[in-house]
Design a protein around this motif. Structure first.
Motif: not given
Length: 199
Positions: A14-30
């Protein structure tokens, strides 16, 4: 590495998926989408601010990556494992964290532009993105800490310039000139670096 091993020990699916979503907020596309939406729908000044912080941060980040050439945590320590879903985007050198710096370009800048209640939320997202990079195992604390400091300095240093830029439109000439100069310095460094490693 002690902190990374401690975070490795508390991982769950669960934390792996949650942190994966959170980390994507720091992506260049966002960051790019956020800057464009803000520019066209909310505030041109804030849009310029976000784009400039993001642009300068990216150039400085890439320069530091090439200068220090620090490998990713699992390369430095083969006994350390990362969350596999994060491996595909964790390319290149580790120091400093690009996602953490991108977080300042989008959420940090928005936090500076909004009221205090929203400011807390936006800065909490910045901290969470930095934490997610360590949880996933793709960055060491030093990578995140230096990126956090660089992002904070850029965000605070450029804020006074853009807060009233619509009343002083000629400032944009200085901003553009600064971005061109920064780009040329980076390109010159890359060319020199590439020529040195091929000698």
């Amino acid at each position: 590495m002690e902190l990374l091993y401690a975070l490795e020990s508390i991982r769950t699916p669960f934390l792996d998926k949650l942190m994966g979503l959170v980390t994507n907020l720091g992506g260049e596309a966002v960051f790019i989408v956020a800057a464009i939406v803000v520019f066209w729908c909310l505030s041109k000044s804030c849009g310029y601010y976000m784009m400039t912080v993001g642009f300068a941060g990216t150039i400085i980040n890439q320069f530091l990556k090439l200068w220090f050439r620090i490998p990713r945590p699992w390369v430095k320590d083969p006994n350390f494992t990362i969350v596999e879903s994060a491996r595909a985007e964790a390319t290149g050198y580790s120091f400093p964290s690009g996602h953490t710096q991108n977080a300042f370009s989008s959420f940090g800048c928005l936090g500076m532009w909004t009221k205090k209640g929203w400011r807390v939320l936006f800065f909490a997202i910045v901290v969470l993105i930095g934490f997610s990079r360590m949880y996933l195992g793709v960055h060491a604390p030093l990578d995140v800490g230096v990126a956090f400091l660089l992002g904070l300095v850029l965000m605070l240093a450029l804020y006074p310039l853009f807060r009233d830029i619509e009343a002083h439109p000629r400032r944009m000439y200085a901003v553009i000139a600064g971005m061109v100069a920064l780009t040329l310095c980076y390109l010159l460094y890359v060319e020199l670096w590439l020529s040195l490693i091929h000698i």
